[in-house]
Design a protein around this motif. Structure first.
Motif, PDB file in Angstrom:
ATOM      1  N   HIS A   1       0.828  -1.213   0.000  1.00 18.02           N
ATOM      2  CA  HIS A   1       0.000   0.000   0.000  1.00 18.02           C
ATOM      3  C   HIS A   1       0.858   1.257   0.000  1.00 18.02           C
TER       4      HIS A   1
ATOM      5  N   ASP B   1      -0.562   4.506   0.205  1.00 17.54           N
ATOM      6  CA  ASP B   1      -1.133   5.498   1.093  1.00 17.54           C
ATOM      7  C   ASP B   1      -0.833   5.132   2.549  1.00 17.54           C
TER       8      ASP B   1
ATOM      9  N   VAL C   1      -2.138   5.754   5.458  1.00 20.01           N
ATOM     10  CA  VAL C   1      -3.184   5.296   6.373  1.00 20.01           C
ATOM     11  C   VAL C   1      -3.628   3.878   6.009  1.00 20.01           C
ATOM     12  N   SER C   2      -3.779   3.624   4.699  1.00 19.37           N
ATOM     13  CA  SER C   2      -4.130   2.260   4.288  1.00 19.37           C
ATOM     14  C   SER C   2      -3.051   1.288   4.748  1.00 19.37           C
TER      15      SER C   2
ATOM     16  N   TYR D   1      -3.272   0.821   8.520  1.00 25.03           N
ATOM     17  CA  TYR D   1      -4.421  -0.009   8.868  1.00 25.03           C
ATOM     18  C   TYR D   1      -4.117  -1.473   8.581  1.00 25.03           C
TER      19      TYR D   1
ATOM     20  N   HIS E   1      -7.332   9.795   2.871  1.00 22.91           N
ATOM     21  CA  HIS E   1      -6.788   8.519   3.338  1.00 22.91           C
ATOM     22  C   HIS E   1      -7.858   7.449   3.380  1.00 22.91           C
ATOM     23  N   MET E   2      -9.037   7.838   3.863  1.00 22.11           N
ATOM     24  CA  MET E   2     -10.102   6.851   3.988  1.00 22.11           C
ATOM     25  C   MET E   2     -10.496   6.350   2.605  1.00 22.11           C
TER      26      MET E   2
ATOM     27  N   ASN F   1      -8.546   5.982   0.196  1.00 19.86           N
ATOM     28  CA  ASN F   1      -7.537   4.998  -0.184  1.00 19.86           C
ATOM     29  C   ASN F   1      -7.774   3.651   0.454  1.00 19.86           C
ATOM     30  N   ILE F   2      -8.202   3.708   1.687  1.00 11.37           N
ATOM     31  CA  ILE F   2      -8.490   2.436   2.353  1.00 11.37           C
ATOM     32  C   ILE F   2      -9.575   1.716   1.578  1.00 11.37           C
TER      33      ILE F   2
END
Ligand code: B12
Ligand code: SF4
Lengths: 469, 443
Positions: free
Chosen positions: A284, A286, A288-289, A292, B61-62, B64-65
């Motif tokens: 990943h 990004d 934050v991804s 996580y 960011h979210m 991207n998740i």
């Protein structure tokens, strides 16, 4: 552990019931050996020369299935491995998974020092003490032994946390070892290509070493056998942590197989296992991804048999769940989680200070106590004996009642009328339904506090001191 | 086959409003997902404004998740793993100077005493079976711990999203995703399925609680009909948690949902479970057997449902209670693991698929508080990121203990939990990654 009944252990003990170990009988001590709540060395008589053989035999029988490996020195030594069961409820898991966060040798020196300090200072209060993280892993990204040595040196100067030296280049690892050898660092890693040189280093410097064989348990076992034959059992196994898809599923399978084989008695691979959730960052872009996903992978392998791991994200939203899931898995299910019932003083309470009620469930008590202490609220706090049950369950189950509260206060010799100016008790919001009863029983004014003790400070601002009736 | 959808960025902007997380004052989320309401909610506009910048940043960011979580539609069957047999001879006693790696064969046996299969339970019924669902969901059927190589896992984990029959006060992080549908359970259910990838929805009839609105059972049943109309996935029907009222409410709901094979949540020892069980039997539904973190209570209730109420085995799912990460998850995990192991080893009072009120994770202060109440703690960082991951890790942990069905609330949590459980299950294809030189990776 090769034996599982106290009787089997008893046979090796001196049998004099002398009591030096703190137990009344050798049999009682034997029971503690089997549940691993006492160490054999606590029986002083068996250390005498005449029992030497029995001592050695019993030590071997009591040794955990998974070998214990030490990294670091002194107070900050990290022990990993040492487990005897596949399920925590069967006994408990020993030696919490150790979390190492990375730094790398192409990092700016100032940033490196800041990062190391952040890692070593990270703390979160939980049930009476602080949860922390454990180690620093230094990655060689420069391929330059001198650069690597400089980074390791900086880390050693900044912290006494245990260190993992990461490179596949023997020359790089040697340079790192030279500046950290007295800190018993973990070498990462020997692989199919470099194992001979790495084995030489591990033996020469007498440090623990990781064996890395991505998705190849056969090779991993061969290496472990070979290293043991060469003279070191300070081994950590890394079967590779693949971050996504079918490869992650296979990684999961590998961890299960390794630990099952080890617990079932395959001594050749009965070593601690390393996971590298760091690899989530290879999947990943990004941050934050990646954080996580790294946290997710770290959690899987904290639950399923990872003994040590290398991580990258130091974001609180990654570290907090990581240290909590570790605590979840390693909390000893046999231990009662309660504090002694009674009166506790928070700060320096006076006759004007509030009187608060909570339960003696450790999680509850320490949460409340720390919320009060950290907001500098001077007060009296009662841990009522609820058999170690939290507020809501104790109200539902009848362990927290008006008469228990009355008894709790009286037993501490406290007189609300004499020892306070307000004759008032504050009960938890979740015990609101006890208000009337407590008033009747104690004759005191009863105030209902907020549902979460984290809100006591704000509540106090509005409600304390109480209005004179 | 159930189709899963990729999230679109446009849909995400809604979901990202969750970043105006306010505190959760006045709400407690308990055991079987009940919400106790003690105060009003509502977004503070000033706060939202102040957070504006942070929101846009976080939303990126979210997004991207979610992108990483656009997983393929079809589930692949879990593949079984065979052991490679190297068959090399054992090496002779080695000398300390070794030039070649000692040959070695790695072997590990499958667990022998996992002999019983967990009961398969199908939720929902299609027109062929007297219902109107487009597809059904089957859970259970395991012969091993989840994702273990010992035996294939026949069904993946599933997620049911919570829907309420009245506006409720809940964690802002969660609520912001549903603000536009909060007054309309049918629309709410639609949104959960369409936008948030829910496999099922749970309609909680909380307004029936005498202490809330005391909505009559008959009226509440209409909401159930609306939801059944609005979505074509299987549904769960939850009461208010009031032990006096729930049996009546669930019985009526069961009646109007006849033939749809809903999951009735829940029967427990402290209410008239017989009435709920009877409704399930009479109208062809499944009962959620809910106990509180106690394996023997779970056995007792299951036994009563089977023996005393004649509920067929294929109509029972158990909820042994979920405690949040940091708030009793150790109990909840081991309780579920023990139940599952006992089931696999043949205790036929425990061979049932399990369900978790994963939503309970939002009760943990780490999930919703702005910052730590303790000055000694390290900075907890933005809570926008803490809430969803608290729900994810709570669910993930229980998935490893054998939990089959997750009751959840936050869309991001649903996406990540599905991604990880389906990865372990073997249904996620992704590009292979070469980790052999991970040390040098630039991050
Ligand atoms: C873990 C748990 C258990 C564990 C308890 C372990 C233990 N040592 O306490 C076990 C498995 C034993 C258990 C059993 C039962 N449980 Co239970 N359990 C839970 C669970 C999952 C978490 C509770 C918890 O630990 N919370 C964390 C602690 C720290 O919270 P706390 O003690 O309340 O403290 C907080 C506040 O009260 C406040 N506070 C505390 N002290 C003070 C003081 C002051 C002055 C103030 C202002 C504030 C304050 O701040 C603290 C921090 O936030 C909850 C459900 C949930 N998700 O919340 C159900 C729950 C509490 N249990 C419940 C029930 C019904 C039971 C049983 C009666 C079930 C049964 N029929 O057997 C039994 C009772 C057992 C007994 N009493 O002997 C119900 C209670 C319902 C109700 N409101 O009446 C709950 C809410 C689940 C539910 N929805 O039904 N349970
Ligand atoms: S110290 Fe040793 S010999 Fe003495 S009672 Fe304990 S176990 Fe027995």
């Amino acid at each position: 552990m090769k034996i599982n009944s106290p009787l089997e252990a008893y046979k090796f003990l001196p049998g004099t019931n002398c009591g030096e170990c703190g137990e009344l009988t050798c049999m009682a001590f034997a029971a503690h050996l089997i549940d691993r709540s006492k160490k054999l060395t606590e029986c002083k008589p068996i250390l005498e020369d005449k029992f030497k053989k029995k001592f050695e035999e019993l030590t071997a029988l009591l040794a955990p299935e998974i070998r214990e490996v030490e990294i670091g020195v002194g107070d900050r030594v990290s022990k990993i491995g040492g487990d005897d069961v596949l399920y925590r409820h069967k006994l408990t898991f020993f030696n919490q998974t150790q979390f190492a966060y990375d730094v790398w040798d192409t990092m700016d020196e100032k940033e490196l020092v800041e990062r190391v300090n952040y890692i070593q200072d990270f703390k979160k209060f939980y049930v009476g003490s602080f949860l922390n993280v454990d180690m620093v892993a230094v990655r060689c990204t420069s391929n330059d032994p001198a650069k690597f040595a400089a980074a390791v040196k900086k880390v050693v100067e900044t912290t006494d946390m245990p260190i993992i030296l990461c490179s596949f280049e023997p020359a790089v690892l040697k340079a790192g070892l030279e500046v950290s050898k007295d800190r018993n660092p973990l070498l990462y890693a020997a692989n199919r290509d470099n194992w001979k040189e790495i084995a030489d280093l591990a033996l020469e410097y007498d440090v623990p070493v990781t064996l890395f064989a991505p998705d190849d348990l056969e090779l991993l076992k061969s290496m472990a056998k070979t290293f043991a034959a060469m003279g070191t059992e300070k081994l950590v196994l890394d079967p590779g942590t693949f971050p996504t898809g079918k490869q992650l599923r296979q990684t999961f399978t590998n961890f299960i197989k390794l630990r099952r084989a080890g617990i079932e008695g395959d001594r050749d691979i009965a070593y601690p296992i390393m996971a590298v959730p760091f690899t989530a960052w290879m999947a990943h872009d990004d941050p934050v991804s990646a954080s996580y996903w790294e946290t997710v992978v770290a959690s899987i392998f904290t639950i399923k048999y990872g003994d040590i791991m290398i991580l990258h994200s130091t974001e609180p939203y990654a570290i907090l769940p990581e240290i909590h899931i570790r605590d979840t898995m390693y909390t000893d299910p046999r231990k009662p989680v309660s504090v002694d019932p009674g009166m506790y003083k928070v700060g320096e309470p006076t006759v004007d200070s509030p009187v608060l009620i909570t339960t003696n469930f450790a999680l509850t008590y320490y949460t409340v106590e720390s919320d009060l202490a950290s907001s500098k609220i001077d007060c009296y706090l009662w841990a009522i004996d609820t058999d170690g049950i939290g507020v809501e369950a104790a109200v539902a189950g009848g362990q927290l009642t008006a008469s228990k509260i009355k008894k709790g206060i009286e037993d501490s010799g406290f007189d609300l009328k004499k020892d306070t100016t307000h004759n008032t008790i504050i009960i938890p919001g979740l015990a609101a339904r006890l208000q009337g009863d407590v008033e009747d029983e104690t004759g005191a004014n009863v105030m209902v506090g907020p549902a979460d003790s984290g809100r006591i400070p704000g509540w106090m601002d509005k409600n304390w001191p109480p209005q004179k009736k | 086959m159930h189709m899963t959808k990729k999230m679109k960025l446009s849909q995400l902007s809604n979901m990202l409003q969750d970043l105006d997380v306010e505190s959760m004052e006045g709400v407690t989320i308990e055991g079987d997902i009940e919400l106790n309401i003690t105060g009003g909610g509502g977004l503070d506009p000033a706060l939202a404004y102040a957070l504006g910048h942070e929101i846009s940043h976080v939303s990126l960011h979210m997004a991207n998740i979610a992108r990483m979580l656009g997983f393929p539609a079809e589930q692949l069957l879990a593949s079984a793993f065979g052991m490679a047999e190297a068959g090399q001879p054992r090496a002779l006693q080695a000398s300390p100077k070794i030039q070649e790696l000692l040959a070695s064969k790695f072997e590990v046996a499958k667990i022998e005493n996992w002999k019983s299969q967990i009961q398969e339970v199908t939720l929902g019924a299609t027109s062929g079976d007297g219902g109107s669902r487009k597809s059904t969901i089957t859970i259970g059927g395991e012969n091993a711990l989840p994702y273990y190589f010992d035996a294939g896992m026949p069904h993946r984990n599933h997620v049911t999203l919570d829907v309420f029959d009245m506006p409720i006060s809940m964690a802002k992080a969660v609520k912001a995703n549903y603000e536009d549908v909060i007054n309309d359970p049918a629309e709410w259910a639609k949104k959960a399925v369409r936008d948030f990838n829910a496999d099922m929805v749970t309609i909680h009839l909380i307004s029936t609680d005498p202490l809330i609105k005391d909505t009559p059972a008959k009226e509440a049943a209409k909401v159930v009909e609306d939801v059944l109309q609005a979505v074509d996935v299987p549904i769960v029907i939850g009461g208010s948690g009031n032990p006096e009222k729930d049996p009546e409410v669930l019985a009526k709901a069961a009646e109007v949902a006849e033939g749809e094979r809903v999951l009735l949540a829940s029967a427990s020892l402290n209410l008239d479970y017989e009435r709920i069980a009877k409704a399930a039997v009479d109208y062809g539904h499944v009962v959620l057997s809910w106990t509180q973190l106690e394996i023997n209570a779970q056995k007792e209730l299951n036994r009563k449902l089977m023996k005393q109420c004649n509920v067929p085995r294929e109509s029972i799912v158990v909820d042994p209670t979920t405690a949040a990460l940091g708030y009793g998850l150790d109990y909840a995990y081991s309780n579920m693991e023990r139940i599952r192991l006992a089931g696999l080893m043949g205790d036929d009072e425990l061979t049932f698929p399990m369900s978790s009120g994963t939503t309970n994770a939002w009760g943990a202060r780490e999930a919703w508080m702005v910052s730590s109440p303790l000055s000694q703690d390290s900075d907890w960082g933005p809570r926008e990121y803490r809430g969803p991951i608290w729900e994810i890790i709570t669910g993930l942990t229980l998935s490893l203990a054998g939990n089959d069905l997750f009751m959840m609330m936050h869309p991001t949590s649903v996406q990540v939990l599905k991604e990880v459980t389906q990865t372990l299950y073997g249904a996620i294809e992704s590009e292979e990654i070469d980790i052999s030189n991970w040390i040098g990776a630039e991050v």
